[in-house]
Scaffold this motif. Structure first.
Motif, short mmCIF file in Angstrom:
data_model
loop_
_atom_site.label_atom_id
_atom_site.label_comp_id
_atom_site.label_asym_id
_atom_site.label_seq_id
_atom_site.Cartn_x
_atom_site.Cartn_y
_atom_site.Cartn_z
N ALA A 106 21.70 19.51 -36.24
CA ALA A 106 21.44 20.29 -37.42
C ALA A 106 22.53 21.58 -37.35
O ALA A 106 22.77 22.06 -36.01
N GLU A 107 23.16 21.86 -38.23
CA GLU A 107 23.99 23.10 -38.49
C GLU A 107 23.59 24.16 -39.70
O GLU A 107 23.12 23.50 -40.48
N GLY A 108 23.91 25.23 -39.27
CA GLY A 108 23.20 26.21 -40.18
C GLY A 108 21.88 26.55 -40.18
O GLY A 108 21.19 25.89 -39.93
N VAL A 109 21.49 27.65 -40.58
CA VAL A 109 20.34 28.13 -40.51
C VAL A 109 19.35 27.38 -41.39
O VAL A 109 18.13 26.83 -40.76
N LYS A 110 19.50 26.90 -42.48
CA LYS A 110 18.64 26.31 -43.45
C LYS A 110 18.25 24.97 -42.78
O LYS A 110 17.21 24.55 -42.69
N GLN A 111 19.40 24.10 -42.45
CA GLN A 111 19.12 23.03 -41.81
C GLN A 111 18.41 23.24 -40.43
O GLN A 111 17.65 22.01 -40.05
N LYS A 112 18.72 24.17 -39.53
CA LYS A 112 17.99 24.26 -38.35
C LYS A 112 16.47 24.35 -38.53
O LYS A 112 15.59 23.60 -37.80
#
Length: 136
Positions: A106-112
């Motif tokens: 996961a990359e990025g806040v939303k995806q994490k």
């Protein structure tokens, strides 16, 4: 006298019964409840809840919510709940492995955030199945 347990979900009353002990997945860690426990209201995390009756241990996957403990009654308001008997062990294991891989990628806040929730959900379901196999 033992504990009176009620698990309620938005769809329906999920489970009602007597228990000698329960272990709840709270937001601050696992919490055990025995007869004559002090009154408490606690937030529940996504995780496995264990219930010990006189005969056996049962496990349920809870998807967050709240628990109220008062006068040997435990009321659990869960967003979702699943019994170990309704979870396919192989599917739960595969979903857990996939979710773990997705969390690592996961990359990025939303995806994490989304990957973390999917991981916690898959982990809870997998833990519930493992507990049943351990005590069966």
């Amino acid at each position: 006298m033992s504990l009176q347990i009620s698990i309620l979900t938005p769809e329906k009353p999920f489970w009602n019964g007597q228990a000698e002990e329960i272990i709840l997945p709270t937001e601050t860690g696992e919490m055990g409840v025995l007869k004559n426990h002090a009154p408490i209201i606690t937030g529940l995390d996504v995780g496995a809840m264990l219930v010990r009756t006189k005969e056996e241990w049962n496990s349920y996957a809870l998807m967050g919510g709240f628990a109220v403990v008062k006068k040997n009654k435990v009321t659990i308001l869960a967003n979702e709940a699943e019994s170990a008997e309704t979870i396919d062990a192989e599917e739960a294991k595969n979903a857990f492995e996939i979710a773990k891989g997705n969390l690592e990628k996961a990359e990025g806040v939303k995806q994490k955030v989304e990957a973390n929730f999917a991981y916690k959900r898959a982990k809870a379901r997998f833990q519930v199945v493992k507990v049943v196999n351990k005590y069966s």
